[in-house]
Design an enzyme around this catalytic site. Structure first.
Site, PDB file in Angstrom:
ATOM      1  N   ASN A   1      20.411   5.740  12.376  1.00 54.53           N
ATOM      2  CA  ASN A   1      21.571   5.731  11.489  1.00 54.53           C
ATOM      3  C   ASN A   1      22.255   4.370  11.509  1.00 54.53           C
ATOM      4  O   ASN A   1      22.260   3.679  12.530  1.00 54.53           O
ATOM      5  CB  ASN A   1      22.558   6.822  11.888  1.00 54.53           C
TER       6      ASN A   1
ATOM      7  N   HIS B   1      18.089   0.471  12.979  1.00 53.25           N
ATOM      8  CA  HIS B   1      18.065   0.039  11.585  1.00 53.25           C
ATOM      9  C   HIS B   1      19.291  -0.780  11.192  1.00 53.25           C
ATOM     10  O   HIS B   1      19.512  -1.022  10.003  1.00 53.25           O
ATOM     11  CB  HIS B   1      17.932   1.255  10.670  1.00 53.25           C
TER      12      HIS B   1
END
Length: 244
Positions: A102, A123
């Site tokens: 996330n 990410h």
């Protein structure tokens, strides 16, 4: 394996590694990556908005989309799943590692990474931008003050600090996650479909070295047949069942 056995194994584990995905933040009202494409943005494919080629072609459009997601993220609050994982870190201390797919920063806002363990955002993070020249990360200003594309304190344009289609995960983050999952007595895979690699492969680092992997997801995933135990529920209730 039964729920009681899974709970006991997690309680006794000295080294715990956790992978989280969009299902954890869904309870905070954060849409998945694809679900975020509503209204004006529904006509675009994800690749049209989240790739190096898209950014090179139209940085203003890409930033307009990310600015909207940034506002949504700041309006959201951590939920019980985020808080339970922060408490688990406080219990396990240096033996705890959390890797998240996330980019909303909710784990950190719930206290993860502050209880003696480590938080890695595989990410990236929507709350910051990356200087296109130096590679440095800087927090974005408040949404009402955000001019896009933003400029870093160094005077250079910044890109969103996220991993795009066609880009590799940061080597240091991925290597740290692989080492933590390989060393884990118990790994948790929470709210992720198990289809995005290399993150989905982290569970196998644990299994191949004799550790247990427990999944928390309301639906079966591609990882389910390989794992030690699955709790079929949303993240907050599934984690509560394992931790209380």
């Amino acid at each position: 394996m039964t729920l009681d056995a899974a709970r006991a194994a997690l309680s006794a584990a000295q080294r715990v590694a956790v992978l989280t995905g969009a299902g954890v933040s869904a309870e905070s009202g954060i849409p998945t990556f694809r679900d975020a494409q509503t209204g004006h943005w529904a006509r675009f494919r994800p690749e049209d908005l989240a790739s190096p080629a898209a950014y090179q072609r139209d940085p203003d459009m890409v930033w307009a989309w990310y600015a909207g997601r940034y506002r949504d993220v700041l309006r959201a609050e951590p939920n019980e799943a985020h808080r339970l994982l922060a408490r688990l870190e406080a219990d396990k201390g240096g033996g705890f590692f959390l890797a998240t797919q996330n980019v909303d920063g909710l784990h950190a806002r719930a206290g993860s990474g502050q209880g003696g363990g480590r938080l890695v955002e595989l990410h990236g993070n929507l709350l910051s931008g990356r200087d296109e020249v130096t590679g440095e990360m800087f927090a974005l200003p408040a949404p009402e003050q955000l001019a896009t594309p933003p400029v870093s304190p160094r005077g250079h344009r910044m890109r969103p600090n996220v991993v795009w289609f066609g880009e590799f995960l940061p080597d240091d983050a991925l290597e740290a996650a692989q080492q933590a999952f390989a060393a884990a007595d118990v790994a948790l895979v929470v709210g992720t479909s198990g289809v995005v690699y290399p993150a989905a492969g982290l569970a196998f680092e644990t299994l191949e070295r004799g550790g247990l992997v427990i999944e928390v997801n309301p639906e079966a995933t591609e990882l389910t047949p390989h794992l030690s135990f699955s709790v079929r529920d949303v993240a907050s209730r599934g984690l509560a069942a394992l931790l209380t």
